[in-house]
Structures are given as C-alpha cells and as structure tokens.
Design a protein around this motif. Structure first.
Motif, PDB file in Angstrom:
ATOM      1  N   ILE A  60       0.858  -1.182   0.000  1.00 51.33           N
ATOM      2  CA  ILE A  60       0.000   0.000   0.000  1.00 51.33           C
ATOM      3  C   ILE A  60       0.897   1.235   0.000  1.00 51.33           C
ATOM      4  CG2 ILE A  60      -1.791   1.253   1.257  1.00 51.33           C
ATOM      5  CD1 ILE A  60      -2.731  -1.447   0.206  1.00 51.33           C
ATOM      6  N   ASN A  62       1.282   5.707  -0.730  1.00 52.66           N
ATOM      7  CA  ASN A  62       0.721   7.038  -0.883  1.00 52.66           C
ATOM      8  C   ASN A  62       1.395   7.662  -2.094  1.00 52.66           C
ATOM      9  OD1 ASN A  62      -0.799   6.724   1.418  1.00 52.66           O
ATOM     10  ND2 ASN A  62       0.674   7.732   2.739  1.00 52.66           N
ATOM     11  N   ILE A  82      -7.846  11.903 -11.060  1.00 52.50           N
ATOM     12  CA  ILE A  82      -7.511  10.898 -10.035  1.00 52.50           C
ATOM     13  C   ILE A  82      -8.232  11.168  -8.722  1.00 52.50           C
ATOM     14  CG2 ILE A  82      -5.625  10.059  -8.575  1.00 52.50           C
ATOM     15  CD1 ILE A  82      -3.798  10.414 -11.040  1.00 52.50           C
ATOM     16  N   THR A  83      -8.260  12.433  -8.308  1.00 54.86           N
ATOM     17  CA  THR A  83      -8.825  12.756  -6.998  1.00 54.86           C
ATOM     18  C   THR A  83     -10.329  12.961  -7.023  1.00 54.86           C
ATOM     19  OG1 THR A  83      -8.466  15.138  -7.313  1.00 54.86           O
ATOM     20  CG2 THR A  83      -6.690  13.872  -6.243  1.00 54.86           C
ATOM     21  N   LYS A 103      -2.989  10.882  -3.593  1.00 55.06           N
ATOM     22  CA  LYS A 103      -3.860   9.770  -3.264  1.00 55.06           C
ATOM     23  C   LYS A 103      -3.153   8.910  -2.225  1.00 55.06           C
ATOM     24  CE  LYS A 103      -7.105   6.760  -5.570  1.00 55.06           C
ATOM     25  NZ  LYS A 103      -7.652   6.283  -6.815  1.00 55.06           N
ATOM     26  N   GLU A 104      -3.920   8.425  -1.235  1.00 54.29           N
ATOM     27  CA  GLU A 104      -3.304   7.599  -0.210  1.00 54.29           C
ATOM     28  C   GLU A 104      -3.909   6.198  -0.186  1.00 54.29           C
ATOM     29  OE1 GLU A 104      -3.805   9.206   3.731  1.00 54.29           O
ATOM     30  OE2 GLU A 104      -5.797   9.930   3.277  1.00 54.29           O
ATOM     31  N   SER A 105      -3.159   5.294   0.375  1.00 57.95           N
ATOM     32  CA  SER A 105      -3.563   3.886   0.518  1.00 57.95           C
ATOM     33  C   SER A 105      -3.926   3.252  -0.822  1.00 57.95           C
ATOM     34  CB  SER A 105      -4.722   3.758   1.508  1.00 57.95           C
ATOM     35  OG  SER A 105      -4.349   4.267   2.766  1.00 57.95           O
ATOM     36  N   VAL A 106      -2.988   3.340  -1.758  1.00 65.41           N
ATOM     37  CA  VAL A 106      -3.180   2.798  -3.103  1.00 65.41           C
ATOM     38  C   VAL A 106      -2.385   1.494  -3.196  1.00 65.41           C
ATOM     39  CG1 VAL A 106      -2.888   3.269  -5.556  1.00 65.41           C
ATOM     40  CG2 VAL A 106      -3.324   5.142  -3.981  1.00 65.41           C
ATOM     41  N   ASP A 107      -2.980   0.468  -3.809  1.00 65.05           N
ATOM     42  CA  ASP A 107      -2.229  -0.781  -3.953  1.00 65.05           C
ATOM     43  C   ASP A 107      -1.087  -0.583  -4.945  1.00 65.05           C
ATOM     44  OD1 ASP A 107      -3.348  -0.935  -6.485  1.00 65.05           O
ATOM     45  OD2 ASP A 107      -4.415  -2.789  -6.147  1.00 65.05           O
ATOM     46  N   GLU A 110      -1.810  -0.175  -8.879  1.00 64.93           N
ATOM     47  CA  GLU A 110      -2.431   1.108  -9.211  1.00 64.93           C
ATOM     48  C   GLU A 110      -1.459   2.258  -8.994  1.00 64.93           C
ATOM     49  OE1 GLU A 110      -6.280   3.922  -8.069  1.00 64.93           O
ATOM     50  OE2 GLU A 110      -5.988   2.031  -6.995  1.00 64.93           O
ATOM     51  N   ALA A 111      -0.664   2.188  -7.922  1.00 65.97           N
ATOM     52  CA  ALA A 111       0.307   3.241  -7.636  1.00 65.97           C
ATOM     53  C   ALA A 111       1.329   3.349  -8.758  1.00 65.97           C
ATOM     54  CB  ALA A 111       1.005   2.966  -6.306  1.00 65.97           C
ATOM     55  N   LEU A 114      -0.374   4.958 -11.832  1.00 64.77           N
ATOM     56  CA  LEU A 114      -0.549   6.398 -11.670  1.00 64.77           C
ATOM     57  C   LEU A 114       0.782   7.127 -11.777  1.00 64.77           C
ATOM     58  CD1 LEU A 114      -3.171   6.449  -8.763  1.00 64.77           C
ATOM     59  CD2 LEU A 114      -3.564   6.940 -11.180  1.00 64.77           C
TER      60      LEU A 114
END
Length: 128
Positions: A60, A62, A82-83, A103-107, A110-111, A114
């Motif tokens: 996870i 950020n 995104i937001t 963005k926070e707590s992204v797997d 996906e991170a 992005l």
C-alpha cells in the motif's frame, strides 16, 4: 595481547557481535561463514531477512507529487481525474508543490500505473 582480545570477543553481547559482523563486512569485506563463527551468521542473516521482508510486504502506497514539470495544465487535469476534485481544487494542489499528497492507501499496481501516467507528462511523483 591475543588472550585479552579473545576474552573481549567472548564477552561480546549479541548486539555487539552483529555490529562487529557488519563493521567487518563494510570496512574489510569479511563476511562470516559457518566454519569459523559458530552462530554469528544466522544473527546477521536474520537482520537482512527482516529488512528485505519489510520491503516486500509493502503493498500500500501514498502517491506524492513532487514537481509538475513543464506541463502544469496536464498535471492539473490528471490530478482532477484521479482525486475527483474540481478544477480549482486540483490547481491549488498543484500550486502547493512540492510534497503534495495526491492519493493515499493505493495498492502497488495502481500506484505504479498512476506514477507512470504522471511521469509520461513530465511530472515527478514519489511512492511512499
């Protein structure tokens, strides 16, 4: 002299033995082996395993925007997408660089996706 050194080595704590092993490896390239350290290697290896496993377990992240690069408008649009925030709010985020949390707590997958999108338009992004 050798007897005193041997006595000092025998009286080392586990922490001191680990520090000695790290020092010898770093300064002289000497790594412990099973034949002459009797238990030193497992102590050093366990610390390595802990640090590498903690890196592997990080799934996870950020997404932090460090720089918008040359295409500020494209970055604002991507932040908006995104937001889910409005254009004005997205522009304010980009104007407050560096170190803006997008963005926070992204797997991990996906991170990375992005991050690649931002880098394609010239922005600098960090995953923490």
């Amino acid at each position: 002299m050798i007897e005193k050194l041997a006595e000092q080595l025998v009286n080392l704590t586990v922490k001191q033995v680990n520090e000695l092993a790290i020092f010898l490896k770093k300064e002289y390239g000497i790594e412990p082996s099973n034949s002459n350290t009797r238990g030193l290697e497992p102590l050093v290896d366990s610390s390595k395993k802990e640090s590498s496993s903690s890196k592997e377990e990080k799934n996870i992240f950020n997404l932090i925007l460090k720089s918008s690069g040359n295409s500020k408008l494209s970055v604002v649009k991507l932040v908006k997408e995104i937001t889910g925030k409005g254009l004005k709010e997205s522009k304010e985020l980009v104007d407050n660089l560096p170190n803006v949390l997008i963005k926070e707590s992204v797997d991990k997958k996906e991170a990375e996706n992005l991050k690649n999108k931002f880098e394609e338009i010239g922005a600098e992004v960090e995953l923490k």
